[in-house]
Design an enzyme around this catalytic site. Structure first.
Site, mmCIF file in Angstrom:
data_model
loop_
_atom_site.group_PDB
_atom_site.id
_atom_site.type_symbol
_atom_site.label_atom_id
_atom_site.label_comp_id
_atom_site.label_asym_id
_atom_site.label_seq_id
_atom_site.Cartn_x
_atom_site.Cartn_y
_atom_site.Cartn_z
ATOM 1 N N TYR A 59 0.828 -1.210 0.000
ATOM 2 C CA TYR A 59 0.000 0.000 0.000
ATOM 3 C C TYR A 59 0.865 1.264 0.000
ATOM 4 O O TYR A 59 0.454 2.324 -0.423
ATOM 5 C CB TYR A 59 -0.903 0.064 1.238
ATOM 6 C CG TYR A 59 -2.022 -0.940 1.223
ATOM 7 C CD1 TYR A 59 -2.897 -1.004 0.137
ATOM 8 C CD2 TYR A 59 -2.219 -1.797 2.285
ATOM 9 C CE1 TYR A 59 -3.932 -1.925 0.125
ATOM 10 C CE2 TYR A 59 -3.255 -2.721 2.279
ATOM 11 C CZ TYR A 59 -4.107 -2.777 1.203
ATOM 12 O OH TYR A 59 -5.137 -3.683 1.197
ATOM 13 N N GLU B 159 17.331 7.706 -12.891
ATOM 14 C CA GLU B 159 16.117 8.411 -12.461
ATOM 15 C C GLU B 159 16.256 8.723 -10.974
ATOM 16 O O GLU B 159 16.487 7.831 -10.165
ATOM 17 C CB GLU B 159 14.918 7.476 -12.716
ATOM 18 C CG GLU B 159 13.606 8.051 -12.283
ATOM 19 C CD GLU B 159 12.487 6.985 -12.235
ATOM 20 O OE1 GLU B 159 12.632 5.891 -12.823
ATOM 21 O OE2 GLU B 159 11.481 7.261 -11.570
ATOM 22 N N THR C 198 6.259 25.068 -13.576
ATOM 23 C CA THR C 198 7.472 24.568 -14.240
ATOM 24 C C THR C 198 8.618 25.559 -14.056
ATOM 25 O O THR C 198 9.756 25.169 -13.753
ATOM 26 C CB THR C 198 7.200 24.332 -15.744
ATOM 27 O OG1 THR C 198 6.170 23.364 -15.852
ATOM 28 C CG2 THR C 198 8.431 23.839 -16.474
ATOM 29 N N GLY D 243 1.079 -12.971 -1.792
ATOM 30 C CA GLY D 243 0.759 -12.165 -0.608
ATOM 31 C C GLY D 243 1.413 -12.726 0.637
ATOM 32 O O GLY D 243 2.060 -13.783 0.602
ATOM 33 N N CYS E 28 2.688 -18.007 -6.209
ATOM 34 C CA CYS E 28 3.326 -17.954 -4.887
ATOM 35 C C CYS E 28 2.306 -18.262 -3.779
ATOM 36 O O CYS E 28 1.898 -19.408 -3.654
ATOM 37 C CB CYS E 28 4.037 -16.628 -4.687
ATOM 38 S SG CYS E 28 5.432 -16.794 -3.573
ATOM 39 N N HIS F 155 7.464 -16.319 -9.252
ATOM 40 C CA HIS F 155 6.711 -15.186 -9.802
ATOM 41 C C HIS F 155 6.980 -15.008 -11.296
ATOM 42 O O HIS F 155 7.918 -14.282 -11.657
ATOM 43 C CB HIS F 155 7.111 -13.895 -9.086
ATOM 44 C CG HIS F 155 6.687 -13.831 -7.666
ATOM 45 N ND1 HIS F 155 5.558 -13.165 -7.268
ATOM 46 C CD2 HIS F 155 7.229 -14.364 -6.551
ATOM 47 C CE1 HIS F 155 5.425 -13.285 -5.958
ATOM 48 N NE2 HIS F 155 6.426 -14.007 -5.502
ATOM 49 N N GLU G 237 5.417 -13.265 -13.352
ATOM 50 C CA GLU G 237 5.102 -11.895 -13.790
ATOM 51 C C GLU G 237 6.318 -10.981 -13.869
ATOM 52 O O GLU G 237 6.307 -10.007 -14.614
ATOM 53 C CB GLU G 237 4.016 -11.289 -12.890
ATOM 54 C CG GLU G 237 4.427 -10.918 -11.470
ATOM 55 C CD GLU G 237 4.327 -12.060 -10.463
ATOM 56 O OE1 GLU G 237 4.357 -13.239 -10.877
ATOM 57 O OE2 GLU G 237 4.260 -11.775 -9.242
#
Ligand code: GLN
EC number: 6.3.4.2
Length: 543
Positions: free
Chosen positions: A56, A143, A194, A357, A384, A510, A512
């Site tokens: 979260y 980044e 900006t 989870g 998982c 996993h 994904e």
């Protein structure tokens, strides 16, 4: 190319502008021109890595081959570039400080006072250059997380300022991402935020070379001219980044705006070949023109925040395009599923995915969803924790072992069908102590999962502590749930399936994390294909 070139991406005005997508899109364009490009993310928070963060808080925790638990932006980097990232691609303030403090304890600073400048900034500079010095890349895009002006970003901005000076002209540039908001009361786009954010950057001694302006409306030539004048950049270096219907449009939009061209010019790199983006465009074309639609239920407990399952959602986009089908992912909160409303909650689902989870919350709902998929012949993929729930469901409802459970949820279960590995039992620290990263897996000949992958020796990424308990394997196999993939060294079960079911697979790893635009993951492709076929068959039998 001898000298690695550096592009720094900073953000101003507000967070959530999508720096990761802009960085990944620029990288894609440079890669498509033949430059070996990678992206790195520096995160200004004090956690050593995001592994201990609740989804979260920060969305999904992404895992690399080398077992780094990282920011979800690294997932975008891999999905766009199809190049693997590693621990070096994500560095947090926590890791920087940890490393400096460890050096201090070892006496490496020879009695000097250890300070933010130069010790922390030097550590940041070193981390930025690790990828460049490897010799594997022509261009490294870094980044910087957070927003310019944040207290916690200051050491990063200072490190970038020093590095730009050390690298010299044309070897390092700054792309600054800002927001150009539209004020509906005034009916205009506003440039002042900006201007302020560029000024904040200037106060730290950094001049932006390129402005990427996020906007909901077209930015006119006039406004571009104004932004250029007041922000001290060339007009061609003011790049509009308008809201797109999919993140996969962004590289093409950036190409139209000439982001790659200005970047190459500023870096004094040849700009003679146009980016080869044919495969990318083919993917987009299939993604945008599906021939049919399926609905897949994503059963998880972090569904309120889409970013919690980012890689799963993107994998469905890749697999949907591969099958020319639109995958409508319906998120269903596992805590809200009960026996009474199970049918209602599962109504209209053509496929069911039970998500990864941690912890007990919501697991009974996941178990009910598995049961529904198993009993109603609905294609099922468990990832998982989702695979562990499938094992628990089967042992409870088919083998009749009441209260079978994972010891993660119930230490005193009479049937610990999922339990802790021996080497995990003595571990008390939470950070970085799970089974992480790429592990080999051997698939059994002639199984569904073998057919799906088309090979038997695979490697997949992990992030878990608990394992299938081999003591129950033969009992389960006799009853119809088989183990179809193993770790070749340890014998740990990696894949389970139910051969009597049309398509029922659970994986301890996993998949994904490894799906990319260029290389959609076979398990997702196979799952979506099975869902589509099953739906067509059901429709045909109803007709
Ligand atoms: N909580 C489970 C474990 O630790 C599953 C983890 C996951 O789904 N990533 O084994």
């Amino acid at each position: 190319m001898s000298q690695t070139k550096y592009i720094f991406v900073t953000g101003g005005v507000t967070s959530s502008l999508g720096k990761g997508i802009i960085a990944a899109s620029l990288a894609k364009l440079l890669q498509a021109r033949g430059y070996r490009t990678t992206i790195q993310k520096l995160d200004p928070y004090i956690n050593v890595d995001p592994g201990t963060l609740n989804p979260y808080e920060h969305g999904e925790c992404y895992v690399t081959d080398d077992g780094a638990e990282t920011d979800l932006d690294l997932g975008h980097y891999e999905r766009f570039l199809n190049v693997r990232t590693s621990q070096a691609n994500n560095v947090t303030t926590g890791r920087i400080y940890q490393s400096v403090i460890e050096k201090e304890r070892r006496g490496e600073f020879l009695g000097k006072t250890v300070q933010v400048v130069p010790h922390i900034t030097n550590e940041i500079k070193e981390r930025i250059q690790i990828l460049g010095k490897s010799g594997d890349y022509d261009i490294v895009i870094t980044e910087i997380g957070g927003t310019v002006g944040d207290i916690e970003s200051l050491p990063y901005i200072e490190a970038v300022r020093q590095l730009l000076w050390e690298l010299g002209e044309n070897n390092g540039i700054v792309v600054h991402l800002t927001l150009v908001p539209f004020l509906s009361a005034a009916g205009e786009l506003k440039t002042k935020p900006t201007q302020h954010s560029v000024k904040t950057l200037m106060e730290s001694g950094i001049k932006a070379d390129i402005l990427v302006c996020r906007t909901e409306h077209e930015i006119s030539e006039d406004i571009k001219r104004k932004l250029a004048l007041f922000c001290n950049v060339k007009k061609e270096a003011v790049i509009q980044s308008i809201d797109a219907s999919t993140i996969y449009d962004v590289p093409l939009l950036m190409q139209e705006e000439g982001l790659d061209t200005v970047a190459l010019e500023k870096l004094a790199l040849p700009d003679d070949n146009t980016p080869g983006l044919d495969l990318w465009k083919q993917f987009l074309n299939r993604h945008k023109n599906p021939k049919s639609k399926v609905t897949i239920g994503l059963i998880g407990k972090y569904v309120e925040l889409q970013d919690s399952y980012k890689s799963i959602l993107e994998s469905f986009i890749h697999a949907g395009a591969a099958n020319e089908v639109m995958v409508d992912v319906r998120s269903i909160h596992s805590e809200h599923i009960s026996k009474e409303d199970l049918d209602k909650k599962m109504m209209g689902l053509d496929g069911i995915l039970v998500a990864p989870g941690f912890g007990e919350r919501g697991i009974e709902g996941k178990i009910l969803a598995v049961r529904y998929a198993r009993e109603n012949d609905i294609p099922f993929l468990g990832i998982c924790l989702g695979m562990q729930m499938a094992v628990i469901e089967f042992t409870r409802n088919v083998l009749g072992l009441d209260n079978a459970n994972s010891t993660e949820m119930d230490d005193n279960t009479p049937y610990p069908v999922i339990n802790l590995m021996e080497e995990q039992k003595s571990i008390t620290d939470m950070g970085g102590t799970m089974r992480l990263g790429a592990w080999d897996c051997q698939l059994q000949h002639g199984t569904l999962v073998h057919e799906v992958y088309g090979e038997t020796a695979i490697s997949e990424r992990h992030r878990h502590r608990f394992e299938f308990n081999n003591d129950y394997k033969s009992q389960m196999e006799e009853a119809g749930l088989i183990a179809s993939g193993f770790n070749p060294k340890t014998g740990l079960v990696e894949v389970i399936e139910i051969p009597s079911h049309p398509w029922f697979i659970g994986v301890q790893y996993h998949p994904e994390y490894k799906s990319t635009v260029a290389d959609p993951h076979p398990l997702f492709v196979g799952f979506v294909k099975a869902v589509l076929m099953q739906k067509q068959q059901t429709n045909a039998s109803l007709a």
